[in-house]
Scaffold this motif. Structure first.
Motif, PDB file in Angstrom:
ATOM      1  N   LYS A  60       0.812  -1.217   0.000  1.00  0.00           N
ATOM      2  CA  LYS A  60       0.000   0.000   0.000  1.00  0.00           C
ATOM      3  C   LYS A  60       0.845   1.267   0.000  1.00  0.00           C
ATOM      4  CE  LYS A  60      -4.252  -1.745   2.157  1.00  0.00           C
ATOM      5  NZ  LYS A  60      -5.170  -1.645   3.319  1.00  0.00           N
ATOM      6  N   THR A  61       1.995   1.243   0.676  1.00  0.00           N
ATOM      7  CA  THR A  61       2.793   2.461   0.788  1.00  0.00           C
ATOM      8  C   THR A  61       3.733   2.679  -0.392  1.00  0.00           C
ATOM      9  OG1 THR A  61       4.477   1.282   2.096  1.00  0.00           O
ATOM     10  CG2 THR A  61       2.723   2.442   3.301  1.00  0.00           C
ATOM     11  N   GLU A  62       4.272   1.596  -0.953  1.00  0.00           N
ATOM     12  CA  GLU A  62       5.251   1.750  -2.032  1.00  0.00           C
ATOM     13  C   GLU A  62       4.974   0.863  -3.237  1.00  0.00           C
ATOM     14  OE1 GLU A  62       9.285   1.533  -0.748  1.00  0.00           O
ATOM     15  OE2 GLU A  62       9.052   3.047   0.820  1.00  0.00           O
ATOM     16  N   GLY A  63       3.864   0.143  -3.215  1.00  0.00           N
ATOM     17  CA  GLY A  63       3.512  -0.690  -4.356  1.00  0.00           C
ATOM     18  C   GLY A  63       4.497  -1.807  -4.639  1.00  0.00           C
ATOM     19  N   ILE A  64       5.121  -2.365  -3.610  1.00  0.00           N
ATOM     20  CA  ILE A  64       6.140  -3.397  -3.811  1.00  0.00           C
ATOM     21  C   ILE A  64       5.499  -4.699  -4.304  1.00  0.00           C
ATOM     22  CG2 ILE A  64       7.620  -2.392  -2.047  1.00  0.00           C
ATOM     23  CD1 ILE A  64       6.780  -4.644  -0.173  1.00  0.00           C
ATOM     24  N   GLY A  65       6.338  -5.576  -4.862  1.00  0.00           N
ATOM     25  CA  GLY A  65       5.881  -6.860  -5.359  1.00  0.00           C
ATOM     26  C   GLY A  65       6.699  -8.001  -4.781  1.00  0.00           C
ATOM     27  N   LEU A  66       6.494  -9.189  -5.303  1.00  0.00           N
ATOM     28  CA  LEU A  66       7.181 -10.372  -4.787  1.00  0.00           C
ATOM     29  C   LEU A  66       8.686 -10.307  -4.985  1.00  0.00           C
ATOM     30  CD1 LEU A  66       4.691 -13.122  -6.024  1.00  0.00           C
ATOM     31  CD2 LEU A  66       5.089 -12.445  -3.654  1.00  0.00           C
ATOM     32  N   GLU A  67       9.144  -9.473  -5.921  1.00  0.00           N
ATOM     33  CA  GLU A  67      10.581  -9.365  -6.169  1.00  0.00           C
ATOM     34  C   GLU A  67      11.268  -8.394  -5.215  1.00  0.00           C
ATOM     35  OE1 GLU A  67       8.578  -5.997  -8.026  1.00  0.00           O
ATOM     36  OE2 GLU A  67       8.182  -8.157  -7.976  1.00  0.00           O
ATOM     37  N   ASP A  68      10.489  -7.693  -4.388  1.00  0.00           N
ATOM     38  CA  ASP A  68      11.068  -6.710  -3.478  1.00  0.00           C
ATOM     39  C   ASP A  68      11.845  -7.406  -2.355  1.00  0.00           C
ATOM     40  OD1 ASP A  68      10.803  -3.624  -2.667  1.00  0.00           O
ATOM     41  OD2 ASP A  68      10.692  -4.834  -0.837  1.00  0.00           O
ATOM     42  N   LYS A  69      12.901  -6.750  -1.889  1.00  0.00           N
ATOM     43  CA  LYS A  69      13.768  -7.337  -0.866  1.00  0.00           C
ATOM     44  C   LYS A  69      13.015  -7.622   0.424  1.00  0.00           C
ATOM     45  CE  LYS A  69      17.845  -8.838   0.247  1.00  0.00           C
ATOM     46  NZ  LYS A  69      18.389 -10.024  -0.427  1.00  0.00           N
ATOM     47  N   LEU A  70      12.079  -6.762   0.806  1.00  0.00           N
ATOM     48  CA  LEU A  70      11.331  -6.980   2.042  1.00  0.00           C
ATOM     49  C   LEU A  70      10.529  -8.274   1.958  1.00  0.00           C
ATOM     50  CD1 LEU A  70      10.338  -6.049   4.824  1.00  0.00           C
ATOM     51  CD2 LEU A  70       8.547  -4.749   3.667  1.00  0.00           C
ATOM     52  N   ILE A  71       9.833  -8.497   0.858  1.00  0.00           N
ATOM     53  CA  ILE A  71       9.040  -9.715   0.702  1.00  0.00           C
ATOM     54  C   ILE A  71       9.955 -10.931   0.584  1.00  0.00           C
ATOM     55  CG2 ILE A  71       7.242 -10.850  -0.641  1.00  0.00           C
ATOM     56  CD1 ILE A  71       6.387  -8.264   0.785  1.00  0.00           C
ATOM     57  N   PHE A  72      11.074 -10.735  -0.080  1.00  0.00           N
ATOM     58  CA  PHE A  72      12.065 -11.809  -0.216  1.00  0.00           C
ATOM     59  C   PHE A  72      12.520 -12.293   1.153  1.00  0.00           C
ATOM     60  CE2 PHE A  72      16.399 -13.378  -1.073  1.00  0.00           C
ATOM     61  CZ  PHE A  72      16.157 -14.231  -2.144  1.00  0.00           C
ATOM     62  N   GLU A  73      12.784 -11.360   2.066  1.00  0.00           N
ATOM     63  CA  GLU A  73      13.232 -11.731   3.406  1.00  0.00           C
ATOM     64  C   GLU A  73      12.099 -12.353   4.227  1.00  0.00           C
ATOM     65  OE1 GLU A  73      16.317 -11.877   4.392  1.00  0.00           O
ATOM     66  OE2 GLU A  73      16.899 -11.122   2.420  1.00  0.00           O
ATOM     67  N   LEU A  74      10.873 -11.874   4.042  1.00  0.00           N
ATOM     68  CA  LEU A  74       9.734 -12.537   4.689  1.00  0.00           C
ATOM     69  C   LEU A  74       9.618 -13.968   4.170  1.00  0.00           C
ATOM     70  CD1 LEU A  74       6.959  -9.759   4.619  1.00  0.00           C
ATOM     71  CD2 LEU A  74       8.583 -10.291   6.449  1.00  0.00           C
TER      72      LEU A  74
END
Length: 415
Positions: A60-74
């Motif tokens: 919601k805040t930055e429109g990130i996707g599955l390739e984003d580092k945050l999701i990668f670490e999750l």
């Protein structure tokens, strides 16, 4: 009451910390000790915040996707949980042969436990862990690598020690990470040297120390009987209990915590509190806020904690959170467990429904079977492959293929 610093054990504190997370900044700086890491892990581990909520915030805040580092670490966290679900307590044993066939020590060195090895990042990490109950992931890897490869200490001994002090201690994430560093859950040992520390934590520069050497030299040590001797202050090998740092306890010793915990005995009269109502058993990894109309019974299983003791900080974090989200806390020793099972089968006392959230932690994971109650499924962010994946890259690729996109997962989570 024990000071927990920035880690207030509440849902409100978790949401406040989440609102300050900027995925783009996290991705650029997360490897540095002073980087903008989320520090959400204590609340995630204990169920006050879900991975879906973290992902939704980033979406919601930055429109990130599955390739984003945050999701990668999750994804790494979900990978470890996936392995734990598939192999159970085998995560506590070597998943594959180690890099050195010799016998590793089971006792942690006294100089290490005192934070007096003479290697600045290691000594800082030990003392910081005692003080705060938290460590940056890079520091955790340095500690594990130093102990296992350079001091020839069993990864299991180190993992058990660190697990007890971490506010976010999770058996899957912690013990499989130690195995990854040790090379028993990866194809090679994780090593670090003074140059690596200089890059990611210049304030802990250790030029001239025993780790100020090449990776080839470190690999040679890791794969042989060689060890690096400490160069810090001399420490007696006969360390008094607790003298090496805050003690680890199978039972809280702080009076205020004991008052929160109580020593209530489960009996028929007391069980009338939830007769005809919805009842939820709340273990330490499911400390969500209360649900209106439900009686929340906090449960502590001493059989688990006798094998995996916690620091007083960890006990304080869990019990203070449990006091917020539970109507009562009970100790499920053998007598209380039997009495509770009998009460749940008593027609005069039976609740309208009984449930407990999933966890893979030993003892707690079997409560639903022993009490014959419903266990809610794990709250996952990513779809889970049916077959065991021992490679993170394969796990993540399969999960992402099944998901399609992050917004698909968010839509599923919010509908």
């Amino acid at each position: 009451m024990i000071d927990l610093g920035e880690f207030e054990p509440s849902r409100d504190a978790a949401l406040s910390k989440l609102r300050g997370v900027k995925p783009s900044t996290y991705g650029k700086t997360r490897n540095f000790l002073n980087g903008k890491v989320t520090k959400l892990s204590p609340w995630i581990t204990h169920g006050m915040l879900s991975l879906k909520e973290v992902a939704e915030h980033g979406w919601k805040t930055e429109g990130i996707g599955l390739e984003d580092k945050l999701i990668f670490e999750l994804g790494w966290r979900e990978f470890f949980q996936h392995v734990h679900r598939q192999v159970g307590d085998n995560i506590l044993r070597d998943m594959r042969p180690g890099v050195w066939p010799g016998k590793y020590a089971r006792e942690l060195p006294a100089d290490f436990l005192h934070g007096q090895t003479g290697v600045k990042p290691i000594d800082w990490a030990v003392r910081s862990l005692y003080e705060t109950g938290y460590l940056h992931n890079h520091a955790r890897m340095w500690v594990a690598s130093y102990l296992v490869h350079l001091r020839k200490v069993s990864w299991r001994s180190g993992a058990d020690w660190m697990y007890g002090y971490l506010l976010d201690g999770d058996l899957a994430s912690n013990h499989l990470s130690w195995q990854w560093v040790a090379g028993t859950f990866s194809h090679k040992p994780y090593l670090f040297n003074a140059e690596n520390v200089q890059k990611y934590a210049p304030e802990l520069a250790c030029k001239g120390s025993v780790i100020d050497t090449s990776y080839d030299d470190l690999e040679d040590i890791a794969r042989s009987s060689k060890t690096l001797q400490p160069v810090g202050k001399s420490v007696s090998t006969e360390v008094q209990e607790g003298g090496e740092g805050p003690g680890l306890h199978s039972w809280p010793v702080d009076t205020d915590l004991l008052n929160l915990m109580g020593t209530r005995k489960v009996d028929a009269d007391w069980c009338k509190k939830w007769a005809g109502k919805a009842l939820k058993l709340v273990h330490p990894w499911a400390l969500r806020e209360k649900t209106v109309g439900t009686y929340h019974l906090g449960v502590i299983a001493p059989q688990f904690h006798s094998k995996f003791p916690w620091s007083e900080k960890r006990w304080a974090f869990v019990l203070q959170a449990m006091a917020r989200c539970c109507d009562t806390i009970v100790i499920l020793d053998s007598d209380n467990l039997q009495n509770l099972r009998m009460a749940l089968q008593n027609e005069a006392l039976v609740p309208s429904s009984v449930e407990i959230d999933w966890t893979a932690h030993p003892v707690y994971c079997d409560l639903h079977t022993r009490l014959r109650i419903r266990q809610n499924p794990p709250d996952l962010l990513l779809p889970e492959p049916k077959m065991l994946q021992t490679s993170f890259s394969k796990f993540y690729r399969k999960a992402c293929d099944m998901a399609g996109s992050l917004d698909n997962l968010i839509d599923t989570a919010t509908t």
